[in-house]
Design a protein around this motif. Sequence first.
Motif, PDB file in Angstrom:
ATOM      1  N   VAL A 136      -2.440   0.213  -4.575  1.00  0.00           N
ATOM      2  CA  VAL A 136      -2.555  -1.079  -3.896  1.00  0.00           C
ATOM      3  C   VAL A 136      -1.797  -2.104  -4.719  1.00  0.00           C
ATOM      4  N   ASP A 137      -0.719  -2.633  -4.149  1.00  0.00           N
ATOM      5  CA  ASP A 137       0.121  -3.615  -4.843  1.00  0.00           C
ATOM      6  C   ASP A 137       0.525  -3.105  -6.231  1.00  0.00           C
TER       7      ASP A 137
ATOM      8  N   VAL B   7      -8.186  -5.001  -0.569  1.00  0.00           N
ATOM      9  CA  VAL B   7      -8.156  -4.304   0.720  1.00  0.00           C
ATOM     10  C   VAL B   7      -9.487  -4.533   1.432  1.00  0.00           C
TER      11      VAL B   7
ATOM     12  N   LEU C  30       0.854  -1.192   0.000  1.00  0.00           N
ATOM     13  CA  LEU C  30       0.000   0.000   0.000  1.00  0.00           C
ATOM     14  C   LEU C  30       0.889   1.239   0.000  1.00  0.00           C
TER      15      LEU C  30
ATOM     16  N   ILE D 205      -4.756  -7.180   2.205  1.00  0.00           N
ATOM     17  CA  ILE D 205      -4.553  -6.138   3.207  1.00  0.00           C
ATOM     18  C   ILE D 205      -5.810  -6.022   4.063  1.00  0.00           C
TER      19      ILE D 205
ATOM     20  N   CYS E 170      -9.284  -3.121  -6.459  1.00  0.00           N
ATOM     21  CA  CYS E 170      -8.556  -2.745  -5.244  1.00  0.00           C
ATOM     22  C   CYS E 170      -9.363  -3.066  -3.999  1.00  0.00           C
TER      23      CYS E 170
ATOM     24  N   THR F 260      -7.929   3.954   1.336  1.00  0.00           N
ATOM     25  CA  THR F 260      -7.120   2.768   1.063  1.00  0.00           C
ATOM     26  C   THR F 260      -7.746   1.845   0.028  1.00  0.00           C
ATOM     27  N   ASN F 261      -9.060   1.948  -0.182  1.00  0.00           N
ATOM     28  CA  ASN F 261      -9.690   1.098  -1.204  1.00  0.00           C
ATOM     29  C   ASN F 261     -10.655   1.872  -2.096  1.00  0.00           C
TER      30      ASN F 261
END
Length: 237
Positions: free
Chosen positions: A65-66, A82, A6, A160, A78, A52-53
Amino acid sequence: MGRVALKFDNVSFAYPGGDDVLRHISFSISKGEKVALVGLNGSGKSTLLLHTNGLLTADDGTVAVDGTLISEKTAPLCRRAVGMVFQNSDDQLFMPTVEEDVAFGPRNMGLDQDTVTARVEHALKLTCCEHLRKSPPFRLSGGQKKMVSVATVLSMQPEILVFDEPTSGLDFAARAQFISIADHLPHTMLMSTHDMELVTRLCSRALVMTKGEITYDGPIDTLPYPNLNDMPYEDDK
Protein backbone atom coordinates in the motif's frame (compact mmCIF):
# COMPACT_ATOMS: atom_id res chain seq x y z
CA MET A 1 1.31 5.86 -14.88
CA GLY A 2 1.26 7.89 -11.65
CA ARG A 3 2.22 6.88 -8.16
CA VAL A 4 1.27 3.29 -7.35
CA ALA A 5 -1.35 3.20 -4.58
CA LEU A 6 -1.88 -0.57 -4.36
CA LYS A 7 0.24 -3.41 -5.70
CA PHE A 8 -0.22 -7.20 -5.66
CA ASP A 9 2.90 -9.14 -6.64
CA ASN A 10 2.45 -12.88 -7.34
CA VAL A 11 -0.05 -13.35 -4.48
CA SER A 12 -1.36 -16.85 -3.73
CA PHE A 13 -3.61 -17.83 -0.84
CA ALA A 14 -5.51 -20.89 0.41
CA TYR A 15 -7.80 -21.26 3.41
CA PRO A 16 -6.68 -23.99 5.85
CA GLY A 17 -7.31 -27.43 4.41
CA GLY A 18 -8.49 -26.09 1.07
CA ASP A 19 -7.24 -25.50 -2.45
CA ASP A 20 -5.77 -22.19 -3.57
CA VAL A 21 -8.37 -19.41 -3.72
CA LEU A 22 -5.91 -16.90 -5.18
CA ARG A 23 -3.32 -18.04 -7.72
CA HIS A 24 -0.35 -15.84 -8.61
CA ILE A 25 -2.26 -12.55 -8.56
CA SER A 26 -0.31 -9.55 -9.86
CA PHE A 27 -1.60 -6.06 -10.64
CA SER A 28 -1.09 -2.47 -9.56
CA ILE A 29 -3.48 0.47 -9.22
CA SER A 30 -2.31 4.04 -9.59
CA LYS A 31 -3.33 6.86 -7.28
CA GLY A 32 -6.76 8.17 -8.30
CA GLU A 33 -7.70 5.16 -10.47
CA LYS A 34 -11.14 3.59 -10.10
CA VAL A 35 -10.88 -0.12 -10.94
CA ALA A 36 -13.62 -2.75 -11.10
CA LEU A 37 -13.05 -6.33 -9.95
CA VAL A 38 -15.54 -8.59 -11.71
CA GLY A 39 -16.18 -12.30 -11.97
CA LEU A 40 -18.63 -15.01 -11.02
CA ASN A 41 -19.43 -15.96 -7.44
CA GLY A 42 -16.66 -18.11 -6.02
CA SER A 43 -13.95 -16.69 -8.27
CA GLY A 44 -12.01 -15.26 -5.30
CA LYS A 45 -12.99 -11.58 -5.43
CA SER A 46 -13.87 -11.12 -1.75
CA THR A 47 -10.77 -13.03 -0.66
CA LEU A 48 -8.65 -10.72 -2.81
CA LEU A 49 -10.25 -7.64 -1.24
CA LEU A 50 -9.43 -8.90 2.26
CA HIS A 51 -5.75 -8.86 1.29
CA THR A 52 -5.79 -5.14 0.46
CA ASN A 53 -5.41 -4.09 4.11
CA GLY A 54 -4.05 -7.19 5.82
CA LEU A 55 -7.29 -8.77 7.02
CA LEU A 56 -5.90 -11.83 5.23
CA THR A 57 -2.20 -12.43 4.61
CA ALA A 58 -0.83 -13.99 1.44
CA ASP A 59 0.75 -17.45 1.62
CA ASP A 60 3.09 -16.40 -1.18
CA GLY A 61 3.80 -13.05 -2.78
CA THR A 62 3.35 -9.54 -1.40
CA VAL A 63 0.79 -6.75 -1.17
CA ALA A 64 1.97 -3.14 -0.87
CA VAL A 65 0.00 0.00 0.00
CA ASP A 66 1.67 3.19 -1.23
CA GLY A 67 4.99 1.34 -1.34
CA THR A 68 4.68 -0.20 2.14
CA LEU A 69 4.58 -3.99 2.20
CA ILE A 70 1.72 -5.28 4.35
CA SER A 71 3.05 -7.30 7.29
CA GLU A 72 2.01 -7.95 10.87
CA LYS A 73 3.97 -4.83 11.86
CA THR A 74 2.65 -2.51 9.13
CA ALA A 75 -0.96 -3.79 8.93
CA PRO A 76 -2.41 -1.17 11.37
CA LEU A 77 -0.89 1.66 9.29
CA CYS A 78 -2.08 0.11 6.02
CA ARG A 79 -5.61 -0.25 7.40
CA ARG A 80 -5.71 3.49 7.92
CA ALA A 81 -4.77 3.99 4.27
CA VAL A 82 -7.25 1.42 2.91
CA GLY A 83 -10.89 1.85 3.91
CA MET A 84 -13.11 -1.16 3.27
CA VAL A 85 -16.89 -1.02 2.84
CA PHE A 86 -18.36 -4.48 3.30
CA GLN A 87 -21.24 -5.91 1.30
CA ASN A 88 -23.44 -6.25 4.39
CA SER A 89 -23.75 -2.85 6.06
CA ASP A 90 -24.86 -4.49 9.32
CA ASP A 91 -21.29 -5.81 9.65
CA GLN A 92 -20.09 -2.21 9.80
CA LEU A 93 -22.71 -0.42 11.90
CA PHE A 94 -23.00 -1.23 15.60
CA MET A 95 -23.24 2.00 17.60
CA PRO A 96 -26.51 3.50 18.98
CA THR A 97 -26.56 6.38 16.47
CA VAL A 98 -25.18 7.16 13.02
CA GLU A 99 -23.08 10.00 14.46
CA GLU A 100 -21.41 7.63 16.94
CA ASP A 101 -20.73 5.06 14.23
CA VAL A 102 -19.05 7.65 12.01
CA ALA A 103 -17.02 8.94 14.98
CA PHE A 104 -15.88 5.50 16.08
CA GLY A 105 -12.90 5.20 13.72
CA PRO A 106 -11.42 8.67 14.33
CA ARG A 107 -11.82 8.22 18.09
CA ASN A 108 -9.99 4.90 17.91
CA MET A 109 -7.19 6.71 16.08
CA GLY A 110 -6.72 8.86 19.20
CA LEU A 111 -7.77 12.13 17.59
CA ASP A 112 -8.94 15.04 19.71
CA GLN A 113 -12.65 15.81 19.96
CA ASP A 114 -12.56 18.87 17.69
CA THR A 115 -10.88 16.84 14.95
CA VAL A 116 -13.32 13.95 15.42
CA THR A 117 -16.27 16.34 15.17
CA ALA A 118 -14.88 17.95 12.00
CA ARG A 119 -14.29 14.57 10.37
CA VAL A 120 -17.80 13.37 11.23
CA GLU A 121 -19.31 16.54 9.76
CA HIS A 122 -17.28 16.20 6.57
CA ALA A 123 -18.03 12.49 6.08
CA LEU A 124 -21.76 12.97 6.65
CA LYS A 125 -21.80 15.86 4.19
CA LEU A 126 -19.95 13.90 1.50
CA THR A 127 -22.49 11.07 1.76
CA CYS A 128 -25.59 13.30 2.13
CA CYS A 129 -26.31 11.77 5.54
CA GLU A 130 -26.36 14.87 7.77
CA HIS A 131 -30.06 14.43 8.48
CA LEU A 132 -29.45 10.90 9.77
CA ARG A 133 -26.87 11.76 12.43
CA LYS A 134 -29.13 11.02 15.43
CA SER A 135 -30.85 7.99 13.87
CA PRO A 136 -30.30 4.45 15.13
CA PRO A 137 -28.64 2.55 12.27
CA PHE A 138 -30.98 -0.44 12.62
CA ARG A 139 -33.91 1.79 11.61
CA LEU A 140 -32.33 2.93 8.34
CA SER A 141 -33.17 1.65 4.88
CA GLY A 142 -30.66 -0.45 2.97
CA GLY A 143 -29.55 2.52 0.91
CA GLN A 144 -29.15 4.74 3.97
CA LYS A 145 -27.12 2.05 5.74
CA LYS A 146 -24.84 1.78 2.73
CA MET A 147 -24.13 5.50 2.65
CA VAL A 148 -23.56 5.62 6.41
CA SER A 149 -21.14 2.70 6.03
CA VAL A 150 -19.25 4.75 3.45
CA ALA A 151 -19.24 7.69 5.87
CA THR A 152 -17.72 5.55 8.64
CA VAL A 153 -14.83 4.81 6.31
CA LEU A 154 -14.45 8.35 4.94
CA SER A 155 -14.19 9.75 8.47
CA MET A 156 -10.85 7.94 8.78
CA GLN A 157 -9.59 9.73 5.65
CA PRO A 158 -8.16 6.72 3.80
CA GLU A 159 -6.37 7.14 0.48
CA ILE A 160 -7.93 4.01 -1.01
CA LEU A 161 -11.56 2.85 -0.89
CA VAL A 162 -12.36 -0.84 -1.32
CA PHE A 163 -15.98 -1.86 -1.94
CA ASP A 164 -17.44 -5.37 -1.87
CA GLU A 165 -20.64 -5.42 -3.98
CA PRO A 166 -21.61 -1.84 -3.05
CA THR A 167 -24.94 -1.78 -4.93
CA SER A 168 -26.11 -5.28 -3.98
CA GLY A 169 -29.66 -5.19 -2.62
CA LEU A 170 -30.15 -1.46 -3.23
CA ASP A 171 -33.24 -0.11 -4.94
CA PHE A 172 -32.99 2.13 -7.99
CA ALA A 173 -32.86 5.41 -6.07
CA ALA A 174 -30.29 4.21 -3.53
CA ARG A 175 -28.14 2.73 -6.27
CA ALA A 176 -28.24 5.98 -8.24
CA GLN A 177 -27.28 7.93 -5.12
CA PHE A 178 -24.32 5.65 -4.42
CA ILE A 179 -23.05 5.94 -8.00
CA SER A 180 -23.39 9.73 -7.94
CA ILE A 181 -21.53 10.11 -4.64
CA ALA A 182 -18.77 7.62 -5.54
CA ASP A 183 -18.28 9.36 -8.87
CA HIS A 184 -17.43 12.61 -7.10
CA LEU A 185 -15.01 11.13 -4.56
CA PRO A 186 -11.34 11.64 -5.51
CA HIS A 187 -10.10 8.44 -3.85
CA THR A 188 -8.37 5.52 -5.48
CA MET A 189 -11.01 2.77 -5.66
CA LEU A 190 -11.17 -0.98 -6.11
CA MET A 191 -14.71 -2.36 -6.23
CA SER A 192 -15.89 -5.93 -6.54
CA THR A 193 -19.25 -5.95 -8.29
CA HIS A 194 -21.69 -7.74 -10.57
CA ASP A 195 -23.28 -4.40 -11.47
CA MET A 196 -21.99 -3.70 -14.97
CA GLU A 197 -23.71 -0.32 -15.18
CA LEU A 198 -21.81 0.69 -12.06
CA VAL A 199 -18.60 -0.53 -13.71
CA THR A 200 -19.13 1.47 -16.89
CA ARG A 201 -20.24 4.61 -15.02
CA LEU A 202 -17.38 4.75 -12.50
CA CYS A 203 -14.43 2.77 -13.79
CA SER A 204 -12.10 3.02 -16.75
CA ARG A 205 -10.41 -0.31 -16.07
CA ALA A 206 -11.48 -3.79 -15.02
CA LEU A 207 -9.84 -6.86 -13.55
CA VAL A 208 -11.65 -10.11 -14.38
CA MET A 209 -11.21 -13.03 -11.96
CA THR A 210 -11.73 -16.62 -13.05
CA LYS A 211 -11.05 -19.49 -10.65
CA GLY A 212 -8.66 -17.47 -8.51
CA GLU A 213 -6.69 -15.92 -11.37
CA ILE A 214 -6.73 -12.55 -13.10
CA THR A 215 -7.72 -13.44 -16.66
CA TYR A 216 -8.19 -9.90 -17.95
CA ASP A 217 -6.71 -6.56 -16.94
CA GLY A 218 -7.57 -3.71 -19.25
CA PRO A 219 -10.03 -1.04 -20.39
CA ILE A 220 -13.74 -1.40 -19.70
CA ASP A 221 -14.64 -1.03 -23.36
CA THR A 222 -12.70 -4.16 -24.36
CA LEU A 223 -14.02 -6.44 -21.60
CA PRO A 224 -14.29 -9.99 -23.00
CA TYR A 225 -17.58 -10.48 -21.11
CA PRO A 226 -19.47 -7.15 -20.94
CA ASN A 227 -22.39 -9.21 -19.58
CA LEU A 228 -21.21 -11.35 -16.65
CA ASN A 229 -23.97 -13.86 -17.40
CA ASP A 230 -21.98 -14.80 -20.51
CA MET A 231 -18.89 -15.82 -18.53
CA PRO A 232 -18.18 -19.56 -18.59
CA TYR A 233 -18.55 -21.47 -15.35
CA GLU A 234 -15.70 -23.56 -13.97
CA ASP A 235 -17.04 -26.80 -15.41
CA ASP A 236 -17.82 -25.36 -18.84
CA LYS A 237 -15.57 -26.49 -21.66
